[in-house]
Design an enzyme around this catalytic site. Structure first.
Site, short mmCIF file in Angstrom:
data_model
loop_
_atom_site.label_atom_id
_atom_site.label_comp_id
_atom_site.label_asym_id
_atom_site.label_seq_id
_atom_site.Cartn_x
_atom_site.Cartn_y
_atom_site.Cartn_z
N GLY A 255 0.76 -1.25 0.00
CA GLY A 255 0.00 0.00 0.00
C GLY A 255 0.78 1.29 0.00
CD GLU A 297 0.93 -9.38 1.25
OE1 GLU A 297 0.76 -10.56 1.53
OE2 GLU A 297 -0.01 -8.57 1.07
N PRO A 298 4.80 -5.08 -0.81
CG PRO A 298 6.99 -4.38 -1.22
CD PRO A 298 6.18 -5.33 -0.37
N GLY A 299 3.65 -3.79 -3.93
CA GLY A 299 3.50 -4.04 -5.35
C GLY A 299 3.89 -2.78 -6.11
NE ARG A 300 -0.08 2.28 -5.89
CZ ARG A 300 -1.16 2.27 -6.67
NH1 ARG A 300 -1.10 2.78 -7.88
NH2 ARG A 300 -2.30 1.77 -6.23
CE1 TYR A 341 -9.01 1.72 -9.38
CE2 TYR A 341 -6.98 1.97 -10.62
CZ TYR A 341 -7.92 1.16 -10.01
OH TYR A 341 -7.75 -0.19 -10.04
CB CYS A 368 -15.10 2.89 -30.12
SG CYS A 368 -14.34 2.68 -31.71
#
Ligand code: LLP
Length: 439
Positions: A255, A297-300, A341, A368
């Site tokens: 997060g 648990e880092p992702g970003r 977002y 489109c």
């Protein structure tokens, strides 16, 4: 000739020299011509540096028992698992697809933590048969299903329980997960978390390894993380007191926020993790609880600033008195984050980076759909036009992994930049790839 200074934009691996944008020290215009556009670029050195930053911060804060799991939903192609694994990270996976990619990359699945609030029996079988180390369990139905599957295989499966600590981290509603009314996990407040703990302890083929929480994503301040750490430690101490069970692992989720535009702060993960550890140590000492092994648990924060997307501009349309558009050759199919977002981005004309950006444009994609937008109100030079390379920064997390084939647009390739060179990590899709499997 006058030597131009090299200046940094948003992150130190993005610079401008002589009016040209560089990523990981390489010229973006040249990369666009060599690999075509759209293209996802990744800076391997930055990825590795981000992994190391987390590993050393976690070890410093929580001691040798601390560990880092790469939240692979951020970018789940094979080379990402290889890089994370070689830097000593475990991984968080949420589907058979991610497990398959990790396995194909040679990732040690005993270091994989399988999340998801609704694992099917087929998911459970797939993961167990491949030796996934830990299941992070969301609900009682899953506990029972896991117990049956483990008994059938004659094993004792390690599990963690996903706990909802009751925290609202004030981030975008779609990426907020720690509040009591979340679809994820069992709330402490309602007593559900304790019931789940009792249940897990009563099932013979399950070994309760500990507790997990994840409060949300793109959070910039330490405070919500510190509160979560404190609440989770108290919960672990309460379970020790009530049930005589001592958790071995507390996984505090991911997060940590990342800077996409100049007016966002840049976070120091070391500082946030240090504050979390201080809170946990204090609560453990007060409650006489041994410090468990702690996971982050880092992702970003691992992947985002190691990525950039290059596009080529097509049409430029000015509607006098209203607005102006630049259309690029990608869009919501490779980056749905504005549509979902309203996420802001830094967008730069890569070969006109020193021209004055005196006009504002909506940078839009080729789908489109009017919501197919990369960014609104983007300052660009008035000379921007067909053929210009347009760079969108900080696209390493939740872009490749959230890409789609809407309008049957093919997914761009992934090119890794490393030590002045470049290699293909994922081939571009072709229209024929998209037809595979259809009758
Ligand atoms: N652990 C768990 C259990 C998670 O659900 C997540 C993210 C993470 C770790 C990693 O969080 P991070 O460090 O990346 O913030 N698609 C959204 C983000 C969704 C995040 C979902 N869970 C976006 O593009 O912003």
């Amino acid at each position: 000739m006058k030597e131009c200074e090299e200046r940094t934009v948003i992150c130190e691996n993005v610079t401008v020299k002589d009016g040209r944008l560089r990523f990981a020290g390489q010229d973006c215009g040249e990369l666009a011509r060599r690999f075509g556009t759209p293209v996802y670029l990744y800076d391997e050195d930055r990825l590795r540096a981000n992994c190391r930053r987390f590993v050393s911060a976690v070890k410093r804060a929580f001691g040798e028992g601390g560990f880092v799991l790469y939240a692979s939903k951020a970018a789940a192609f094979r080379q990402m698992y290889r890089i994370a694994g070689s830097e000593g990270l475990g991984t968080d996976v949420v589907s058979c697809g991610e497990i398959a990619a990790a396995q194909a990359a040679g990732f040690d699945l005993s270091n994989a933590f399988f999340h998801s609030n609704n694992k099917t029996d087929a998911d459970i079988a797939y993961a167990m048969d491949r030796g996934v180390g830990y299941f992070v369990v969301d609900c009682s139905e899953e506990l029972f299903a896991l117990a049956v599957a483990a008994a059938e295989r004659g094993i004792r499966q390690k599990v963690l329980l996903r706990i909802t600590p009751g925290i609202d981290p004030h981030t975008h509603a779609a990426v907020r997960t720690g509040q009591v009314d979340s679809k994820f996990g069992s709330a402490i407040e309602t007593g559900r978390a304790e019931e789940m703990t009792r249940l897990a302890l009563s099932l013979r083929n399950l070994e309760l390894a500990g507790f997990h929480c994840h409060i949300g994503s793109q959070i910039f301040t330490a405070d919500p993380f510190v509160r979560a750490a404190r609440i989770m430690t108290d919960f672990a101490a309460d379970m020790r007191d009530a049930l005589g069970y001592t958790a071995k692992i507390i996984d505090l989720g991911g997060g940590i926020g990342v800077r996409y535009v100049e007016d966002q702060p840049s976070c120091d993960p070391g500082e946030i993790i240090g504050e979390m550890a201080a809170a946990m140590n204090e609560r453990c000492a007060e409650r006489g609880l041994p410090l468990p092994r702690v996971a982050i648990e880092p992702g970003r924060a691992i992947a985002a600033d190691a990525g950039m997307t290059l596009y080529t501009a097509g049409s430029v349309k000015r509607i006098p008195g209203y607005k102006s558009y630049v259309s690029v050759d990608g869009g919501m199919t490779d980056n749905p984050r504005f549509a979902l977002y309203g996420s802001p981005y830094t967008v730069i004309a890569a070969e006109k980076a020193d021209e004055e950006c005196s006009e504002r444009f909506s940078v839009v994609g080729r789908c489109c759909e009017s919501g197919d937008i990369i960014g609104e109100n983007i300052p660009l030079p008035p000379s921007v036009g067909r053929g210009d390379v347009i760079a969108c920064l900080t696209t390493g997390a939740y872009h490749f992994s959230m890409s789609s084939n809407y309008n049957r647009v093919c997914r761009p390739p992934v090119v890794m930049l490393k030590s002045g060179g470049a290699y293909l990590a994922v081939k571009a899709q072709t229209p024929e790839d998209l037809l595979r499997g259809e009758v």
